[in-house]
Structures are given as structure tokens and as C-alpha cells.
Design a protein around this motif. Structure first.
Motif, PDB file in Angstrom:
ATOM      1  N   SER A  80     -14.433  55.337 -37.283  1.00  0.00           N
ATOM      2  CA  SER A  80     -15.708  55.464 -36.561  1.00  0.00           C
ATOM      3  C   SER A  80     -16.802  54.650 -37.235  1.00  0.00           C
ATOM      4  O   SER A  80     -17.583  53.952 -36.574  1.00  0.00           O
ATOM      5  CB  SER A  80     -16.123  56.935 -36.472  1.00  0.00           C
ATOM      6  N   ILE A  81     -16.876  54.728 -38.560  1.00  0.00           N
ATOM      7  CA  ILE A  81     -17.895  53.969 -39.291  1.00  0.00           C
ATOM      8  C   ILE A  81     -17.678  52.466 -39.106  1.00  0.00           C
ATOM      9  O   ILE A  81     -18.629  51.700 -38.893  1.00  0.00           O
ATOM     10  CB  ILE A  81     -17.859  54.339 -40.788  1.00  0.00           C
ATOM     11  N   ALA A  93     -27.643  52.867 -38.586  1.00  0.00           N
ATOM     12  CA  ALA A  93     -26.251  52.538 -38.900  1.00  0.00           C
ATOM     13  C   ALA A  93     -26.055  52.379 -40.404  1.00  0.00           C
ATOM     14  O   ALA A  93     -25.044  52.822 -40.962  1.00  0.00           O
ATOM     15  CB  ALA A  93     -25.846  51.260 -38.177  1.00  0.00           C
ATOM     16  N   ARG A  94     -27.031  51.761 -41.070  1.00  0.00           N
ATOM     17  CA  ARG A  94     -26.923  51.605 -42.523  1.00  0.00           C
ATOM     18  C   ARG A  94     -26.982  52.968 -43.228  1.00  0.00           C
ATOM     19  O   ARG A  94     -26.282  53.201 -44.217  1.00  0.00           O
ATOM     20  CB  ARG A  94     -28.015  50.673 -43.031  1.00  0.00           C
ATOM     21  N   LEU A 161     -22.798  61.547 -35.908  1.00  0.00           N
ATOM     22  CA  LEU A 161     -22.619  60.134 -35.564  1.00  0.00           C
ATOM     23  C   LEU A 161     -22.448  59.913 -34.061  1.00  0.00           C
ATOM     24  O   LEU A 161     -22.314  58.764 -33.629  1.00  0.00           O
ATOM     25  CB  LEU A 161     -21.387  59.567 -36.287  1.00  0.00           C
ATOM     26  N   GLY A 162     -22.447  60.998 -33.302  1.00  0.00           N
ATOM     27  CA  GLY A 162     -22.155  60.884 -31.871  1.00  0.00           C
ATOM     28  C   GLY A 162     -22.930  59.797 -31.150  1.00  0.00           C
ATOM     29  O   GLY A 162     -22.327  58.915 -30.505  1.00  0.00           O
ATOM     30  N   PRO A 163     -24.276  59.787 -31.202  1.00  0.00           N
ATOM     31  CA  PRO A 163     -25.033  58.756 -30.473  1.00  0.00           C
ATOM     32  C   PRO A 163     -24.710  57.329 -30.934  1.00  0.00           C
ATOM     33  O   PRO A 163     -24.518  56.438 -30.107  1.00  0.00           O
ATOM     34  CB  PRO A 163     -26.489  59.118 -30.774  1.00  0.00           C
ATOM     35  N   LEU A 164     -24.644  57.133 -32.268  1.00  0.00           N
ATOM     36  CA  LEU A 164     -24.338  55.792 -32.777  1.00  0.00           C
ATOM     37  C   LEU A 164     -22.937  55.359 -32.352  1.00  0.00           C
ATOM     38  O   LEU A 164     -22.731  54.216 -31.923  1.00  0.00           O
ATOM     39  CB  LEU A 164     -24.433  55.777 -34.304  1.00  0.00           C
TER      40      LEU A 164
END
Length: 451
Positions: A80-81, A93-94, A161-164
Motif C-alpha cells: 500500500s505504501i 504521503a511523506r 491510509l484509506g483516502p491516500l
């Protein structure tokens, strides 16, 4: 990332027992087979030790399950990342990358604790004591609980992290179709260009535009891994737009060539007609000079010369446009034809102005009262509108209307005498009507806003 625990191989039980037999007295050796009843190799130390061993083994199995569950979740989260960083370089993101790195350190700590606990206790030892099994169970249970807590932290982080991740997955989902659309657009443009050339049209400018897209196609084929997902998406969309534009223009080129041919003929015919009409301006000017004062015609003195010069320039540009058409320089041909049309429009207006002037002057000389009444009617109509629903008019409306009445009276006086300035009279009455129309527009606008 957690590493799989590797154990140093132990000496197999049967082989170890065999080595023991070598040094035993004969009677002891003869008595040993009874210890192997049922195929087991482990000595019997009592029920409590075996119970503790079983509990420790269960704790070890549970810890192993927690270890591999955490390992799997960490692998999934790493994917995912990587998905996010491939698409997104925003501060959010960072921060996600930094958070994942911090979690990785927590996971390493918990994993080392688990591995150390496994390495510290050999639950397969024959002489494993109950106390040692109990310690092993406690340490393995603690290691499992720590692995579980870290797994919960990882799950919460993954949920955040869902939205990203959704945004990144959306862009990745767009990537392959966007690149394919770009390839198909380039192919369609190339095929359209081939068809045009087969019909005898060169379309060199379109070919140059299509060739300029070749390096962009190379970068698309190299992939997003080299050039980045956002950049590849933007490049694919730009290539699609530009290739589509080339295709459309290529398909329209035969029609465009036919249109240019038609306009060349039409504008040449119009230039010839204007040449004939411009020759009639001088007789019109002669009559204006003979019958009216200089103020009525002096601004038209240069019309014949301007008309002749404009027609000459238009014919020269038409010749250039014909050469551009023959050489298939389509943009140049269209530009030149636009210049010709503008020159002929200017000439047409100038030539028409002379005849229109004579017509209007004849009309007002014959019946000036008609122009006067027309202007008075406009003023009276505006005055009625200004008074509608009021006892007194608004000064902002009344003042310009009163001025219009005074201007009309002064214009009428210019018709007196032996040589009336009819042209001044006509331009003044027209200006009065325009001023009155502005007042009417203002009144209607204000009343409309009031409603």
C-alpha cells in the motif's frame, strides 16, 4: 520485516539413544527396548512436566501464528505504501512513509522478542523440567501479546491510509487505459495521415506534428516506473489530445482543400464586382459636389482611390493564396484568404457609403419633416415612459430629454438658408435618437431592478 526463525538441527532421538547403548552393561541394554514401547523416544518424567510442555508448545504455536499474521499484514501495508509513493509526493504521503518506517521499527522490536523467546527454550528436550516449560510459556505468551499489540497499531495505521490509498489506486487504475488510449490515438492519426497522402495531399505540417509525438510515445513505453505515475498520466492525456487533433485535421483536409478552392473563386468574383462598383463612385461624388455643400461629401473624396488600391492589394493576395494552395501550404492559404476578405469588406463599405450618402441626402432634401418627426416621436415616447407612474420626472431622466429637445430645435435651424447642411442635420438627429435611447434603457433597467 519479521524474519523466519531458524533452529539449529538437533541430533535425532533414535541416533542419540543408539550412541548411549554402546557404553551400557548388557543387562541394561537388554532392558531398554521396553522404553521404546509405542515408538516414543522421550523419557517419562510425570504428568505435570508434560502438561507444562504442552501449554508451552501451545503458547509457542500461538506466538508463531501472531508472528506470521503480523508479517503478512506488514507485507500488505508495504504494498500500500509503495502504491501511494508511486503516485503521490504530497506532504501527507511523506508523513505516511515516515509513519510506516516508525511502525517497522516497532515490528522489528516485537519480532526480535519473539525470536529470542523461541531460541531460549527447546521444548523438545527429553529432560525439560516443568519450571523451564512454565518460563517458556510465559515468555512466549508475552511475545505473542506484544506482536498482537503491534498488529493493532499497524491495522489502525492502515485504516488511516484509506483516502491516500484510494486516490493512488484510482490513478493507477487510470494509468493503463490512458496509455492505451494514447497509443490508439497515435495509430489513428497515423492511419488518417496515410489516407490523406494516398489521395494526393501532402499534409507536411500534420506529419511534422505527428513526428514530434514520437519521443513522447517512447517515454510512455518506458513506463511509469521510470517516469512516475502522475507524469505518465499527464503525458498520455497530452499525447491523446494532440494525436486526436492531428487525426481530425487530417480527416478534414480534403474538405478544407475544397473549401479553399471555393473561396478562391468566390473572392476573385467579388473583387471583380467591386472593381466595377468602385468605378461608379466618381459619378456619385460628382453629383454630391454639384447638389450639396462640401460638408456633405468631403469625407468621401478619397473613396475611389482607396477602393482601387484595396482591390489591387486583394488581387495580389489572391495570387499568393493560389500559390500557397498549389504548394499545399494550407495555413498560409487560409491566412491570405482572410486578408483578402478583410480588404474587400473595407472596400465594399467605402463604396456603399458613397451611394448611401447620396440616397439619404436626397431623401432629407425632399422631405426633411419626416426626419424631424421621427426624432420628435422618439423624444415624446421617452418622456411618456419617464412620467409613467410619477407626478414629476426624475431629474436624471428629464435633463437629457430636455437637452434632446433643444438639440433638435438647433438642428432644424441648420436647414434654413440657401445651402442647408443636410448631412450635419442627419448626423445630429441620429445622435439625438441614440441619446434618447440611452435614457430609455436606463429607465427600464432601474424599474426592472426595482421589481
Amino acid at each position: 520485516m519479521p524474519r523466519a526463525h531458524r533452529r539449529v538441527p538437533r541430533t535425532p532421538g533414535p541416533l542419540r539413544d543408539t550412541l548411549t547403548l554402546v557404553g551400557l552393561p548388557l543387562l541394561a541394554a537388554l532392558a531398554l527396548p521396553a522404553a521404546f514401547a509405542g515408538g516414543g523416544t522421550r523419557r517419562w518424567f510425570g504428568g505435570r512436566a508434560e502438561s507444562q510442555r504442552a501449554e508451552a508448545q501451545a503458547a509457542k504455536d500461538a506466538a508463531a501464528a501472531a508472528f506470521y499474521e503480523l508479517d503478512t499484514a506488514q507485507r500488505d501495508l508495504r504494498i500500500s505504501i509503495e502504491t501511494i509513493t508511486a503516485v503521490d509526493d504530497s506532504p501527507a504521503a511523506r508523513r505516511a512513509v515516515d509513519g510506516f518506517d516508525a511502525l517497522g521499527r516497532r515490528i522489528d522490536e516485537a519480532s526480535h522478542r519473539y525470536i529470542d523467546a523461541v531460541d531460549a527454550h527447546d521444548l523438545d528436550r527429553d529432560d525439560l523440567e516443568a519450571s523451564a516449560a512454565s518460563r517458556a510459556r510465559g515468555e512466549l505468551t508475552a511475545a505473542k501479546e506484544e506482536l498482537g499489540r503491534v498488529k493493532q497499531e499497524l491495522d489502525r495505521f492502515a485504516d488511516g491510509l484509506g483516502p491516500l490509498l484510494g486516490k493512488a489506486e484510482t490513478q493507477l487504475a487510470r494509468l493503463a487505459p490512458a496509455v492505451e488510449r494514447a497509443r490508439q490515438a497515435l495509430l489513428a492519426a497515423s492511419q488518417a495521415l496515410d489516407a490523406v497522402r494516398a489521395s494526393g495531399l501532402r499534409a507536411d505540417d500534420l506529419a511534422a506534428r505527428l513526428a514530434a509525438l514520437s519521443p513522447e510515445l517512447t517515454k510512455l513505453n518506458q513506463g511509469a516506473g521510470r517516469h512516475g505515475v502522475p507524469q505518465t498520466l499527464e503525458r498520455a492525456e497530452r499525447v491523446t489530445r494532440e494525436a486526436e487533433a492531428v487525426r481530425v485535421e487530417a480527416e478534414r483536409l480534403p474538405e478544407r482543400a475544397a473549401e479553399i478552392d471555393h473561396r478562391l473563386v468566390s473572392l476573385r468574383t467579388r473583387a471583380q464586382a467591386l472593381t466595377t462598383r468602385s468605378e461608379q463612385v466618381e459619378p456619385v461624388l460628382s453629383e454630391l459636389r454639384r447638389r450639396f455643400t462640401a460638408a456633405c461629401w468631403q469625407d468621401l473624396q478619397h473613396v475611389p482611390g482607396i477602393a482601387t488600391e484595396n482591390v489591387r492589394r486583394a488581387e495580389a493576395k489572391l495570387a499568393e493564396a493560389r500559390s500557397a494552395r498549389d504548394e499545399q501550404r494550407w495555413p498560409d492559404a487560409m491566412s491570405l484568404l482572410s486578408t483578402v476578405r478583410a480588404l474587400l469588406n473595407t472596400t465594399d463599405e467605402a463604396v456603399s457609403a458613397a451611394g448611401d450618402r447620396l440616397h439619404r441626402l436626397n431623401a432629407v432634401q425632399k422631405d426633411p419633416q419626416r426626419e424631424i418627426e421621427r426624432t420628435r416621436f422618439a423624444i415624446r415616447d421617452a418622456q411618456r415612459l419617464a412620467m409613467a407612474g410619477r407626478n414629476t420626472p426624475d431629474p436624471r431622466h428629464a435633463r437629457p430629454l430636455d437637452d434632446a429637445v433643444a438639440r433638435l430645435d438647433r438642428a432644424i435651424t441648420t436647414l434654413e438658408g440657401r445651402h442647408p447642411d443636410y448631412w450635419h442635420f442627419l448626423t445630429e438627429t441620429e445622435a439625438i435618437r441614440q441619446a434618447v435611447a440611452r435614457v430609455v434603457g436606463l429607465i427600464r433597467e432601474e424599474r426592472g431592478a426595482g421589481h
